[in-house]
Design a protein around this motif. Structure first.
Motif, PDB file in Angstrom:
ATOM      1  N   LEU A 161       0.829  -1.204   0.000  1.00  0.00           N
ATOM      2  CA  LEU A 161       0.000   0.000   0.000  1.00  0.00           C
ATOM      3  C   LEU A 161       0.870   1.264   0.000  1.00  0.00           C
ATOM      4  O   LEU A 161       0.647   2.188  -0.793  1.00  0.00           O
ATOM      5  CB  LEU A 161      -0.892  -0.033   1.255  1.00  0.00           C
ATOM      6  N   ALA A 162       1.878   1.233   0.873  1.00  0.00           N
ATOM      7  CA  ALA A 162       2.755   2.396   0.981  1.00  0.00           C
ATOM      8  C   ALA A 162       3.555   2.588  -0.295  1.00  0.00           C
ATOM      9  O   ALA A 162       3.631   3.693  -0.845  1.00  0.00           O
ATOM     10  CB  ALA A 162       3.700   2.220   2.176  1.00  0.00           C
ATOM     11  N   ILE A 163       4.118   1.514  -0.798  1.00  0.00           N
ATOM     12  CA  ILE A 163       4.975   1.605  -1.987  1.00  0.00           C
ATOM     13  C   ILE A 163       4.165   2.038  -3.211  1.00  0.00           C
ATOM     14  O   ILE A 163       4.623   2.837  -4.020  1.00  0.00           O
ATOM     15  CB  ILE A 163       5.653   0.231  -2.263  1.00  0.00           C
ATOM     16  N   ARG A 164       2.932   1.522  -3.305  1.00  0.00           N
ATOM     17  CA  ARG A 164       2.105   1.815  -4.486  1.00  0.00           C
ATOM     18  C   ARG A 164       1.873   3.311  -4.601  1.00  0.00           C
ATOM     19  O   ARG A 164       2.112   3.918  -5.648  1.00  0.00           O
ATOM     20  CB  ARG A 164       0.783   1.070  -4.389  1.00  0.00           C
ATOM     21  N   LEU A 165       1.413   3.885  -3.504  1.00  0.00           N
ATOM     22  CA  LEU A 165       1.121   5.321  -3.550  1.00  0.00           C
ATOM     23  C   LEU A 165       2.397   6.133  -3.795  1.00  0.00           C
ATOM     24  O   LEU A 165       2.444   6.975  -4.694  1.00  0.00           O
ATOM     25  CB  LEU A 165       0.470   5.760  -2.232  1.00  0.00           C
ATOM     26  N   PHE A 166       3.405   5.806  -3.030  1.00  0.00           N
ATOM     27  CA  PHE A 166       4.667   6.527  -3.197  1.00  0.00           C
ATOM     28  C   PHE A 166       5.190   6.398  -4.616  1.00  0.00           C
ATOM     29  O   PHE A 166       5.549   7.388  -5.259  1.00  0.00           O
ATOM     30  CB  PHE A 166       5.693   6.004  -2.169  1.00  0.00           C
ATOM     31  N   GLY A 167       5.173   5.182  -5.123  1.00  0.00           N
ATOM     32  CA  GLY A 167       5.728   4.927  -6.454  1.00  0.00           C
ATOM     33  C   GLY A 167       4.984   5.695  -7.526  1.00  0.00           C
ATOM     34  O   GLY A 167       5.581   6.318  -8.414  1.00  0.00           O
ATOM     35  N   ASN A 168       3.700   5.673  -7.461  1.00  0.00           N
ATOM     36  CA  ASN A 168       2.900   6.346  -8.476  1.00  0.00           C
ATOM     37  C   ASN A 168       3.159   7.844  -8.490  1.00  0.00           C
ATOM     38  O   ASN A 168       3.380   8.433  -9.564  1.00  0.00           O
ATOM     39  CB  ASN A 168       1.421   6.095  -8.223  1.00  0.00           C
ATOM     40  N   ILE A 169       3.121   8.434  -7.313  1.00  0.00           N
ATOM     41  CA  ILE A 169       3.266   9.886  -7.259  1.00  0.00           C
ATOM     42  C   ILE A 169       4.701  10.296  -7.621  1.00  0.00           C
ATOM     43  O   ILE A 169       4.925  11.209  -8.434  1.00  0.00           O
ATOM     44  CB  ILE A 169       2.902  10.411  -5.856  1.00  0.00           C
ATOM     45  N   MET A 170       5.655   9.553  -7.013  1.00  0.00           N
ATOM     46  CA  MET A 170       7.046   9.884  -7.291  1.00  0.00           C
ATOM     47  C   MET A 170       7.357   9.691  -8.774  1.00  0.00           C
ATOM     48  O   MET A 170       7.974  10.551  -9.407  1.00  0.00           O
ATOM     49  CB  MET A 170       7.973   9.011  -6.436  1.00  0.00           C
ATOM     50  N   SER A 171       6.857   8.615  -9.331  1.00  0.00           N
ATOM     51  CA  SER A 171       7.157   8.349 -10.746  1.00  0.00           C
ATOM     52  C   SER A 171       6.547   9.440 -11.616  1.00  0.00           C
ATOM     53  O   SER A 171       7.137   9.868 -12.612  1.00  0.00           O
ATOM     54  CB  SER A 171       6.609   6.980 -11.158  1.00  0.00           C
ATOM     55  N   GLY A 172       5.372   9.881 -11.243  1.00  0.00           N
ATOM     56  CA  GLY A 172       4.748  10.959 -12.003  1.00  0.00           C
ATOM     57  C   GLY A 172       5.610  12.203 -11.982  1.00  0.00           C
ATOM     58  O   GLY A 172       5.842  12.835 -13.014  1.00  0.00           O
ATOM     59  N   ARG A 173       6.101  12.533 -10.792  1.00  0.00           N
ATOM     60  CA  ARG A 173       6.935  13.725 -10.672  1.00  0.00           C
ATOM     61  C   ARG A 173       8.196  13.592 -11.532  1.00  0.00           C
ATOM     62  O   ARG A 173       8.567  14.484 -12.283  1.00  0.00           O
ATOM     63  CB  ARG A 173       7.338  13.928  -9.210  1.00  0.00           C
ATOM     64  N   ILE A 174       8.776  12.443 -11.415  1.00  0.00           N
ATOM     65  CA  ILE A 174      10.031  12.235 -12.155  1.00  0.00           C
ATOM     66  C   ILE A 174       9.781  12.238 -13.653  1.00  0.00           C
ATOM     67  O   ILE A 174      10.520  12.841 -14.432  1.00  0.00           O
ATOM     68  CB  ILE A 174      10.686  10.909 -11.699  1.00  0.00           C
ATOM     69  N   LEU A 175       8.653  11.609 -14.045  1.00  0.00           N
ATOM     70  CA  LEU A 175       8.327  11.554 -15.469  1.00  0.00           C
ATOM     71  C   LEU A 175       8.158  12.960 -16.044  1.00  0.00           C
ATOM     72  O   LEU A 175       8.696  13.298 -17.106  1.00  0.00           O
ATOM     73  CB  LEU A 175       7.028  10.748 -15.653  1.00  0.00           C
ATOM     74  N   VAL A 176       7.409  13.776 -15.305  1.00  0.00           N
ATOM     75  CA  VAL A 176       7.201  15.155 -15.771  1.00  0.00           C
ATOM     76  C   VAL A 176       8.551  15.889 -15.823  1.00  0.00           C
ATOM     77  O   VAL A 176       8.840  16.617 -16.789  1.00  0.00           O
ATOM     78  CB  VAL A 176       6.206  15.879 -14.843  1.00  0.00           C
ATOM     79  N   GLY A 177       9.365  15.678 -14.801  1.00  0.00           N
ATOM     80  CA  GLY A 177      10.669  16.341 -14.776  1.00  0.00           C
ATOM     81  C   GLY A 177      11.521  15.927 -15.958  1.00  0.00           C
ATOM     82  O   GLY A 177      12.136  16.782 -16.640  1.00  0.00           O
TER      83      GLY A 177
END
Lengths: 223, 262
Positions: A161-177
Protein backbone atom coordinates in the motif's frame (compact mmCIF):
# COMPACT_ATOMS: atom_id res chain seq x y z
CA UNK A 1 16.70 16.54 -8.68
CA UNK A 2 15.54 15.06 -5.42
CA UNK A 3 13.53 11.92 -5.45
CA UNK A 4 11.64 12.76 -2.26
CA UNK A 5 10.42 16.03 -0.80
CA UNK A 6 11.96 14.86 2.43
CA UNK A 7 15.24 15.94 1.08
CA UNK A 8 14.12 19.50 0.47
CA UNK A 9 14.76 21.52 3.57
CA UNK A 10 12.57 24.56 4.04
CA UNK A 11 13.44 25.75 7.53
CA UNK A 12 15.99 24.55 10.04
CA UNK A 13 15.24 25.26 13.69
CA UNK A 14 18.16 23.98 15.66
CA UNK A 15 18.09 20.22 15.66
CA UNK A 16 14.69 20.11 13.98
CA UNK A 17 14.66 20.28 10.23
CA UNK A 18 11.38 21.13 8.58
CA UNK A 19 11.45 19.55 5.16
CA UNK A 20 9.01 20.15 2.28
CA UNK A 21 6.99 17.06 3.19
CA UNK A 22 6.03 18.41 6.57
CA UNK A 23 5.46 21.96 5.38
CA UNK A 24 3.24 20.97 2.48
CA UNK A 25 1.46 18.46 4.70
CA UNK A 26 0.60 21.28 7.02
CA UNK A 27 -0.52 23.34 4.07
CA UNK A 28 -2.87 20.57 2.99
CA UNK A 29 -4.03 20.10 6.56
CA UNK A 30 -4.58 23.82 6.90
CA UNK A 31 -6.63 23.99 3.72
CA UNK A 32 -8.74 20.99 4.68
CA UNK A 33 -9.32 21.92 8.31
CA UNK A 34 -9.63 25.66 7.71
CA UNK A 35 -11.94 25.21 4.73
CA UNK A 36 -14.11 22.81 6.65
CA UNK A 37 -14.22 25.13 9.61
CA UNK A 38 -15.13 28.12 7.45
CA UNK A 39 -17.90 26.27 5.68
CA UNK A 40 -19.32 24.38 8.60
CA UNK A 41 -19.50 27.45 10.80
CA UNK A 42 -22.83 28.36 9.32
CA UNK A 43 -24.49 25.14 8.39
CA UNK A 44 -28.08 25.22 7.29
CA UNK A 45 -30.43 22.42 8.20
CA UNK A 46 -33.20 23.77 6.04
CA UNK A 47 -33.81 23.22 2.37
CA UNK A 48 -31.74 26.26 1.36
CA UNK A 49 -28.03 25.49 1.65
CA UNK A 50 -24.89 27.23 0.43
CA UNK A 51 -23.00 25.80 -2.53
CA UNK A 52 -19.96 25.13 -0.34
CA UNK A 53 -22.04 23.21 2.12
CA UNK A 54 -23.55 21.41 -0.83
CA UNK A 55 -20.03 20.49 -2.02
CA UNK A 56 -19.02 19.17 1.40
CA UNK A 57 -22.27 17.26 1.74
CA UNK A 58 -21.77 15.73 -1.68
CA UNK A 59 -18.22 14.68 -0.78
CA UNK A 60 -19.17 13.27 2.62
CA UNK A 61 -22.20 11.49 1.22
CA UNK A 62 -20.16 9.93 -1.57
CA UNK A 63 -17.52 8.71 0.87
CA UNK A 64 -20.15 7.28 3.17
CA UNK A 65 -21.85 5.53 0.27
CA UNK A 66 -18.53 4.04 -0.86
CA UNK A 67 -17.72 2.81 2.63
CA UNK A 68 -21.18 1.35 3.00
CA UNK A 69 -20.90 -0.34 -0.39
CA UNK A 70 -17.55 -1.92 0.48
CA UNK A 71 -18.05 -2.85 4.13
CA UNK A 72 -21.76 -3.44 4.08
CA UNK A 73 -21.83 -1.80 7.50
CA UNK A 74 -22.79 1.54 8.96
CA UNK A 75 -20.11 3.96 7.72
CA UNK A 76 -20.23 6.30 10.72
CA UNK A 77 -17.35 4.66 12.58
CA UNK A 78 -15.06 4.45 9.57
CA UNK A 79 -15.89 7.80 8.02
CA UNK A 80 -13.33 9.96 9.88
CA UNK A 81 -10.45 7.61 9.21
CA UNK A 82 -11.18 6.55 5.64
CA UNK A 83 -12.51 9.95 4.66
CA UNK A 84 -9.47 11.74 5.98
CA UNK A 85 -7.18 9.33 4.17
CA UNK A 86 -8.93 10.00 0.90
CA UNK A 87 -9.27 13.74 1.30
CA UNK A 88 -5.67 14.18 2.41
CA UNK A 89 -4.16 12.11 -0.39
CA UNK A 90 -6.56 13.57 -2.94
CA UNK A 91 -5.84 17.20 -2.05
CA UNK A 92 -2.12 16.54 -1.67
CA UNK A 93 -2.04 15.12 -5.20
CA UNK A 94 -4.36 17.75 -6.62
CA UNK A 95 -2.20 20.62 -5.43
CA UNK A 96 0.68 19.33 -7.54
CA UNK A 97 -0.61 21.57 -10.35
CA UNK A 98 0.60 24.50 -8.26
CA UNK A 99 4.13 25.43 -9.28
CA UNK A 100 6.69 24.92 -6.53
CA UNK A 101 4.46 22.53 -4.66
CA UNK A 102 5.83 19.11 -3.79
CA UNK A 103 3.13 16.53 -3.00
CA UNK A 104 3.81 15.01 0.45
CA UNK A 105 2.48 11.73 -0.92
CA UNK A 106 5.57 11.57 -3.07
CA UNK A 107 7.55 10.93 0.13
CA UNK A 108 7.88 7.35 1.29
CA UNK A 109 7.89 8.63 4.88
CA UNK A 110 4.40 10.02 4.41
CA UNK A 111 2.95 6.99 2.64
CA UNK A 112 4.62 4.72 5.22
CA UNK A 113 3.12 6.81 8.00
CA UNK A 114 -0.36 6.59 6.43
CA UNK A 115 0.04 2.88 5.88
CA UNK A 116 1.23 2.45 9.45
CA UNK A 117 -1.96 4.14 10.55
CA UNK A 118 -3.98 1.70 8.44
CA UNK A 119 -1.91 -1.17 9.78
CA UNK A 120 -2.81 -0.15 13.32
CA UNK A 121 -6.38 0.83 12.53
CA UNK A 122 -7.33 -2.57 11.11
CA UNK A 123 -6.81 -4.52 14.35
CA UNK A 124 -8.23 -1.65 16.40
CA UNK A 125 -11.46 -1.63 14.40
CA UNK A 126 -11.49 -5.42 14.38
CA UNK A 127 -11.10 -5.71 18.14
CA UNK A 128 -13.64 -2.95 18.72
CA UNK A 129 -16.12 -4.68 16.50
CA UNK A 130 -15.59 -8.35 17.25
CA UNK A 131 -13.64 -8.46 20.50
CA UNK A 132 -9.98 -9.35 20.99
CA UNK A 133 -10.31 -13.09 20.38
CA UNK A 134 -12.85 -12.64 17.72
CA UNK A 135 -10.38 -10.56 15.80
CA UNK A 136 -7.46 -12.90 16.42
CA UNK A 137 -9.52 -15.77 15.05
CA UNK A 138 -9.08 -14.14 11.65
CA UNK A 139 -5.46 -15.23 11.61
CA UNK A 140 -6.11 -18.90 12.23
CA UNK A 141 -8.82 -19.29 9.67
CA UNK A 142 -9.63 -21.42 7.85
CA UNK A 143 -6.94 -23.44 9.75
CA UNK A 144 -4.22 -22.50 12.26
CA UNK A 145 -1.69 -23.48 9.64
CA UNK A 146 -2.68 -20.34 7.75
CA UNK A 147 -1.39 -18.14 10.60
CA UNK A 148 2.07 -17.44 9.09
CA UNK A 149 0.59 -16.79 5.69
CA UNK A 150 -1.98 -14.46 7.16
CA UNK A 151 0.71 -12.57 9.07
CA UNK A 152 2.88 -12.29 5.97
CA UNK A 153 -0.14 -11.17 3.98
CA UNK A 154 -0.91 -8.55 6.60
CA UNK A 155 2.54 -7.07 6.46
CA UNK A 156 3.08 -7.38 2.73
CA UNK A 157 -0.18 -5.72 1.81
CA UNK A 158 0.65 -2.86 4.13
CA UNK A 159 4.04 -2.41 2.56
CA UNK A 160 2.48 -2.69 -0.89
CA UNK A 161 0.00 0.00 0.00
CA UNK A 162 2.75 2.40 0.98
CA UNK A 163 4.98 1.61 -1.99
CA UNK A 164 2.10 1.81 -4.49
CA UNK A 165 1.12 5.32 -3.55
CA UNK A 166 4.67 6.53 -3.20
CA UNK A 167 5.73 4.93 -6.45
CA UNK A 168 2.90 6.35 -8.48
CA UNK A 169 3.27 9.89 -7.26
CA UNK A 170 7.05 9.88 -7.29
CA UNK A 171 7.16 8.35 -10.75
CA UNK A 172 4.75 10.96 -12.00
CA UNK A 173 6.94 13.72 -10.67
CA UNK A 174 10.03 12.24 -12.15
CA UNK A 175 8.33 11.55 -15.47
CA UNK A 176 7.20 15.16 -15.77
CA UNK A 177 10.67 16.34 -14.78
CA UNK A 178 12.32 14.15 -17.41
CA UNK A 179 9.82 15.16 -20.04
CA UNK A 180 10.42 18.81 -19.29
CA UNK A 181 14.09 18.33 -19.99
CA UNK A 182 13.46 16.45 -23.23
CA UNK A 183 10.34 17.99 -24.76
CA UNK A 184 9.59 21.15 -22.82
CA UNK A 185 6.41 21.99 -24.75
CA UNK A 186 2.94 20.48 -24.66
CA UNK A 187 3.81 16.93 -23.67
CA UNK A 188 4.67 17.72 -20.02
CA UNK A 189 1.29 19.44 -19.70
CA UNK A 190 -0.50 16.38 -20.99
CA UNK A 191 1.52 14.22 -18.68
CA UNK A 192 0.70 16.50 -15.80
CA UNK A 193 -3.00 16.16 -16.51
CA UNK A 194 -2.50 12.44 -16.60
CA UNK A 195 -0.65 12.71 -13.33
CA UNK A 196 -3.57 14.55 -11.78
CA UNK A 197 -5.88 11.74 -12.78
CA UNK A 198 -3.43 9.17 -11.49
CA UNK A 199 -3.23 11.10 -8.23
CA UNK A 200 -6.98 10.98 -7.76
CA UNK A 201 -7.12 7.32 -8.72
CA UNK A 202 -4.37 6.56 -6.23
CA UNK A 203 -6.24 8.42 -3.53
CA UNK A 204 -9.31 6.39 -4.32
CA UNK A 205 -7.34 3.13 -4.44
CA UNK A 206 -5.58 3.84 -1.16
CA UNK A 207 -8.80 4.70 0.64
CA UNK A 208 -10.66 1.77 -0.89
CA UNK A 209 -7.93 -0.72 0.02
CA UNK A 210 -7.79 0.64 3.54
CA UNK A 211 -11.56 0.15 3.72
CA UNK A 212 -11.28 -3.36 2.38
CA UNK A 213 -8.63 -4.22 4.97
CA UNK A 214 -10.68 -2.78 7.78
CA UNK A 215 -13.79 -4.51 6.48
CA UNK A 216 -11.95 -7.84 6.36
CA UNK A 217 -10.84 -7.27 9.95
CA UNK A 218 -14.31 -6.43 11.20
CA UNK A 219 -16.41 -8.74 9.11
CA UNK A 220 -17.47 -12.07 10.64
CA UNK A 221 -17.31 -13.99 7.42
CA UNK A 222 -14.11 -12.53 6.09
CA UNK A 223 -11.12 -14.84 5.85
CA UNK B 1 14.83 6.49 -1.40
CA UNK B 2 14.61 5.93 2.28
CA UNK B 3 12.32 6.67 5.11
CA UNK B 4 13.05 9.75 7.18
CA UNK B 5 11.89 8.48 10.53
CA UNK B 6 11.36 11.91 11.99
CA UNK B 7 9.14 12.79 9.08
CA UNK B 8 7.46 9.39 9.38
CA UNK B 9 6.57 10.03 13.02
CA UNK B 10 5.57 13.60 12.34
CA UNK B 11 3.34 12.51 9.47
CA UNK B 12 1.61 9.97 11.71
CA UNK B 13 0.95 12.69 14.26
CA UNK B 14 -0.10 15.05 11.49
CA UNK B 15 -2.49 12.54 10.09
CA UNK B 16 -4.05 11.81 13.46
CA UNK B 17 -4.42 15.52 14.08
CA UNK B 18 -6.01 15.92 10.67
CA UNK B 19 -8.40 13.09 11.46
CA UNK B 20 -9.38 14.80 14.68
CA UNK B 21 -9.72 18.21 13.00
CA UNK B 22 -11.79 16.92 10.12
CA UNK B 23 -13.89 14.88 12.48
CA UNK B 24 -14.57 18.04 14.44
CA UNK B 25 -15.01 20.49 11.58
CA UNK B 26 -16.19 18.38 8.70
CA UNK B 27 -17.76 15.01 9.28
CA UNK B 28 -19.61 15.65 12.47
CA UNK B 29 -21.25 18.96 11.51
CA UNK B 30 -22.02 17.82 7.99
CA UNK B 31 -23.44 14.47 9.03
CA UNK B 32 -25.39 16.09 11.82
CA UNK B 33 -26.74 18.71 9.45
CA UNK B 34 -27.74 16.07 6.96
CA UNK B 35 -29.36 13.94 9.62
CA UNK B 36 -31.17 16.93 10.98
CA UNK B 37 -32.36 17.87 7.54
CA UNK B 38 -33.44 14.32 6.88
CA UNK B 39 -35.36 14.33 10.11
CA UNK B 40 -36.91 17.65 9.19
CA UNK B 41 -37.85 16.36 5.79
CA UNK B 42 -39.17 13.17 7.32
CA UNK B 43 -41.16 15.13 9.86
CA UNK B 44 -42.40 17.42 7.12
CA UNK B 45 -43.40 14.45 5.03
CA UNK B 46 -45.07 12.96 8.06
CA UNK B 47 -46.72 16.28 8.72
CA UNK B 48 -47.80 16.50 5.11
CA UNK B 49 -49.09 12.96 5.27
CA UNK B 50 -50.98 13.73 8.45
CA UNK B 51 -52.35 16.92 6.97
CA UNK B 52 -53.35 15.08 3.87
CA UNK B 53 -55.15 12.53 5.96
CA UNK B 54 -56.77 15.29 7.96
CA UNK B 55 -57.74 17.05 4.77
CA UNK B 56 -59.15 13.82 3.39
CA UNK B 57 -61.07 13.30 6.60
CA UNK B 58 -62.32 16.85 6.47
CA UNK B 59 -63.26 16.46 2.85
CA UNK B 60 -65.18 13.34 3.75
CA UNK B 61 -66.72 15.15 6.70
CA UNK B 62 -67.61 18.08 4.52
CA UNK B 63 -69.09 15.83 1.88
CA UNK B 64 -71.19 13.97 4.39
CA UNK B 65 -72.33 17.29 5.84
CA UNK B 66 -73.14 18.52 2.38
CA UNK B 67 -75.11 15.38 1.70
CA UNK B 68 -76.90 15.91 4.97
CA UNK B 69 -77.61 19.51 4.06
CA UNK B 70 -78.85 18.50 0.64
CA UNK B 71 -81.11 15.97 2.23
CA UNK B 72 -82.37 18.50 4.76
CA UNK B 73 -82.92 21.04 2.04
CA UNK B 74 -84.86 18.52 -0.02
CA UNK B 75 -86.94 17.61 3.00
CA UNK B 76 -87.58 21.24 3.81
CA UNK B 77 -88.49 21.96 0.22
CA UNK B 78 -90.83 19.00 0.15
CA UNK B 79 -92.37 20.07 3.45
CA UNK B 80 -92.71 23.64 2.22
CA UNK B 81 -94.26 22.43 -1.01
CA UNK B 82 -96.71 20.26 0.90
CA UNK B 83 -97.52 23.13 3.21
CA UNK B 84 -97.96 25.49 0.27
CA UNK B 85 -100.27 22.98 -1.42
CA UNK B 86 -102.20 22.56 1.76
CA UNK B 87 -102.44 26.30 2.24
CA UNK B 88 -103.47 26.82 -1.34
CA UNK B 89 -106.10 24.17 -0.93
CA UNK B 90 -107.30 25.88 2.23
CA UNK B 91 -107.38 29.24 0.52
CA UNK B 92 -109.27 27.76 -2.39
CA UNK B 93 -111.72 26.17 0.02
CA UNK B 94 -112.03 29.44 1.87
CA UNK B 95 -112.54 31.34 -1.36
CA UNK B 96 -115.15 28.83 -2.41
CA UNK B 97 -116.85 29.20 0.95
CA UNK B 98 -116.72 32.99 0.63
CA UNK B 99 -118.10 32.82 -2.87
CA UNK B 100 -120.86 30.50 -1.72
CA UNK B 101 -121.63 32.81 1.21
CA UNK B 102 -121.66 35.82 -1.06
CA UNK B 103 -123.90 34.00 -3.52
CA UNK B 104 -126.31 32.91 -0.84
CA UNK B 105 -126.27 36.47 0.60
CA UNK B 106 -126.97 37.78 -2.83
CA UNK B 107 -129.68 35.22 -3.37
CA UNK B 108 -131.24 36.14 -0.05
CA UNK B 109 -131.10 39.82 -0.97
CA UNK B 110 -132.64 39.09 -4.36
CA UNK B 111 -135.22 36.97 -2.63
CA UNK B 112 -136.00 39.73 -0.17
CA UNK B 113 -136.31 42.27 -2.93
CA UNK B 114 -138.53 39.93 -4.85
CA UNK B 115 -140.71 39.29 -1.85
CA UNK B 116 -140.96 42.98 -1.16
CA UNK B 117 -141.82 43.62 -4.77
CA UNK B 118 -144.36 40.82 -4.82
CA UNK B 119 -145.90 42.02 -1.62
CA UNK B 120 -146.28 45.48 -3.01
CA UNK B 121 -147.54 44.09 -6.28
CA UNK B 122 -150.01 41.93 -4.45
CA UNK B 123 -151.33 44.79 -2.39
CA UNK B 124 -151.48 47.03 -5.42
CA UNK B 125 -153.14 44.41 -7.65
CA UNK B 126 -155.75 43.53 -5.07
CA UNK B 127 -156.52 47.15 -4.32
CA UNK B 128 -156.67 47.96 -8.05
CA UNK B 129 -158.97 44.99 -8.73
CA UNK B 130 -161.03 45.96 -5.72
CA UNK B 131 -161.23 49.58 -6.86
CA UNK B 132 -162.12 48.62 -10.43
CA UNK B 133 -164.81 46.21 -9.31
CA UNK B 134 -166.21 48.64 -6.85
CA UNK B 135 -166.24 51.38 -9.45
CA UNK B 136 -168.02 49.15 -11.96
CA UNK B 137 -170.64 47.98 -9.47
CA UNK B 138 -171.13 51.54 -8.21
CA UNK B 139 -171.80 52.67 -11.73
CA UNK B 140 -174.38 49.89 -12.17
CA UNK B 141 -176.14 50.39 -8.85
CA UNK B 142 -179.50 52.16 -9.07
CA UNK B 143 -183.03 51.94 -7.44
CA UNK B 144 -184.06 48.86 -9.38
CA UNK B 145 -181.03 47.12 -8.27
CA UNK B 146 -181.84 48.38 -4.77
CA UNK B 147 -185.17 46.52 -4.97
CA UNK B 148 -183.46 43.34 -5.95
CA UNK B 149 -180.97 43.92 -3.21
CA UNK B 150 -183.72 44.22 -0.64
CA UNK B 151 -185.16 40.94 -1.96
CA UNK B 152 -181.81 39.32 -1.70
CA UNK B 153 -181.33 40.80 1.81
CA UNK B 154 -184.71 39.39 2.84
CA UNK B 155 -183.68 35.98 1.60
CA UNK B 156 -180.43 36.21 3.54
CA UNK B 157 -182.16 37.19 6.78
CA UNK B 158 -184.71 34.45 6.46
CA UNK B 159 -182.10 31.78 5.91
CA UNK B 160 -180.12 32.77 9.02
CA UNK B 161 -179.68 29.88 11.44
CA UNK B 162 -180.36 30.20 15.19
CA UNK B 163 -176.77 30.52 16.17
CA UNK B 164 -176.27 33.53 13.95
CA UNK B 165 -179.46 35.12 15.26
CA UNK B 166 -178.38 34.62 18.86
CA UNK B 167 -175.00 36.17 18.16
CA UNK B 168 -176.71 39.09 16.50
CA UNK B 169 -179.04 39.71 19.38
CA UNK B 170 -176.34 39.32 22.05
CA UNK B 171 -174.43 42.19 20.53
CA UNK B 172 -177.49 44.33 19.88
CA UNK B 173 -177.51 46.37 23.07
CA UNK B 174 -179.59 49.22 21.83
CA UNK B 175 -180.50 48.97 18.18
CA UNK B 176 -179.64 47.05 15.04
CA UNK B 177 -178.14 49.28 12.40
CA UNK B 178 -179.18 48.76 8.84
CA UNK B 179 -176.50 50.02 6.46
CA UNK B 180 -177.26 50.54 2.81
CA UNK B 181 -175.17 51.89 -0.08
CA UNK B 182 -177.95 54.28 -1.09
CA UNK B 183 -180.71 55.82 0.85
CA UNK B 184 -183.72 53.47 1.07
CA UNK B 185 -187.22 54.51 0.02
CA UNK B 186 -189.96 54.40 2.67
CA UNK B 187 -191.48 51.28 1.15
CA UNK B 188 -188.15 49.62 1.19
CA UNK B 189 -187.57 50.71 4.78
CA UNK B 190 -190.88 49.22 5.87
CA UNK B 191 -190.19 46.02 4.07
CA UNK B 192 -186.79 45.77 5.69
CA UNK B 193 -188.25 46.52 9.10
CA UNK B 194 -190.85 43.78 8.49
CA UNK B 195 -188.27 41.25 7.53
CA UNK B 196 -185.93 42.04 10.43
CA UNK B 197 -188.64 42.13 13.08
CA UNK B 198 -190.02 38.86 11.76
CA UNK B 199 -186.70 37.27 12.31
CA UNK B 200 -185.46 38.95 15.50
CA UNK B 201 -188.71 39.90 17.19
CA UNK B 202 -191.18 42.79 16.87
CA UNK B 203 -189.53 44.89 19.52
CA UNK B 204 -186.39 45.21 17.67
CA UNK B 205 -185.41 48.81 17.01
CA UNK B 206 -183.79 49.68 13.77
CA UNK B 207 -181.52 52.59 12.75
CA UNK B 208 -180.98 53.23 9.09
CA UNK B 209 -177.70 54.53 7.80
CA UNK B 210 -176.03 55.07 4.44
CA UNK B 211 -172.62 53.49 3.88
CA UNK B 212 -171.05 53.98 0.44
CA UNK B 213 -168.37 51.39 1.26
CA UNK B 214 -170.94 48.67 0.71
CA UNK B 215 -171.05 49.69 -2.99
CA UNK B 216 -174.45 48.12 -3.24
CA UNK B 217 -176.44 45.92 -0.91
CA UNK B 218 -177.58 45.92 2.72
CA UNK B 219 -176.01 44.96 6.00
CA UNK B 220 -177.24 44.44 9.58
CA UNK B 221 -174.61 45.67 12.00
CA UNK B 222 -174.70 45.08 15.77
CA UNK B 223 -171.48 45.89 17.65
CA UNK B 224 -168.89 43.62 16.16
CA UNK B 225 -171.31 41.42 14.22
CA UNK B 226 -172.42 42.12 10.67
CA UNK B 227 -174.94 40.16 8.51
CA UNK B 228 -176.30 40.91 5.09
CA UNK B 229 -175.58 40.87 1.46
CA UNK B 230 -173.46 43.44 -0.30
CA UNK B 231 -170.85 43.74 -3.00
CA UNK B 232 -168.28 44.89 -0.46
CA UNK B 233 -168.33 41.46 1.17
CA UNK B 234 -167.85 39.78 -2.18
CA UNK B 235 -165.07 42.06 -3.12
CA UNK B 236 -163.52 41.60 0.31
CA UNK B 237 -163.61 37.84 -0.12
CA UNK B 238 -162.18 38.20 -3.62
CA UNK B 239 -159.43 40.38 -2.21
CA UNK B 240 -158.60 37.78 0.40
CA UNK B 241 -158.56 34.96 -2.13
CA UNK B 242 -156.34 36.93 -4.46
CA UNK B 243 -153.87 37.74 -1.71
CA UNK B 244 -153.79 34.12 -0.57
CA UNK B 245 -153.09 32.99 -4.13
CA UNK B 246 -150.29 35.51 -4.64
CA UNK B 247 -148.72 34.61 -1.28
CA UNK B 248 -148.85 30.96 -2.29
CA UNK B 249 -147.10 31.76 -5.57
CA UNK B 250 -144.47 33.86 -3.81
CA UNK B 251 -143.62 31.02 -1.42
CA UNK B 252 -143.16 28.43 -4.16
CA UNK B 253 -141.00 30.63 -6.44
CA UNK B 254 -137.95 31.25 -4.18
CA UNK B 255 -137.38 27.50 -3.93
CA UNK B 256 -137.28 27.29 -7.69
CA UNK B 257 -134.73 30.16 -7.85
CA UNK B 258 -132.45 28.58 -5.26
CA UNK B 259 -132.68 25.24 -7.05
CA UNK B 260 -131.59 26.85 -10.32
CA UNK B 261 -128.66 28.65 -8.61
CA UNK B 262 -127.28 25.39 -7.30
Amino acid sequence: MELSPDQITIVELGPVTLNATLVFTWLVMGILAGGSWLITRNLSTGTEISRWQNLLEAIVTTIRDQIRAITGQDPSDYLPFIGTLFLFISLANLLSVVPGYEPPTGSLSTTAALTACVFVAVPLYGVAKRGFFGYLKNYIEPTPFMLPFNLVSEISRTVALAIRLFGNIMSGRILVGIMLSIIPLLLPTVLQVLELIVGQIQAYIFATLATVYIASGTSETAA
Amino acid sequence: MQIDWFTFGAQIVNFLILVALLRMFLYKPIVNAMNEREQKIASRLEDAQRKQEEAAAEVEDFRSKQRELDQQRDELLAAARDQADEQRQELIEQARGDVADMRSDWQRAVQREKETFLRRLRTRVSSEVFAVARRALWDLADTELQEQLVDRFAHEIKTLDDEQCTAMLRDADQAIEVHSAFGLSDAQRERVEGIVREQFGQSTRLDFATDSDLICGLALVTGSCQIGWNIHDYLHTLHEHLEAFLAEQALSEPEEVVGRAR
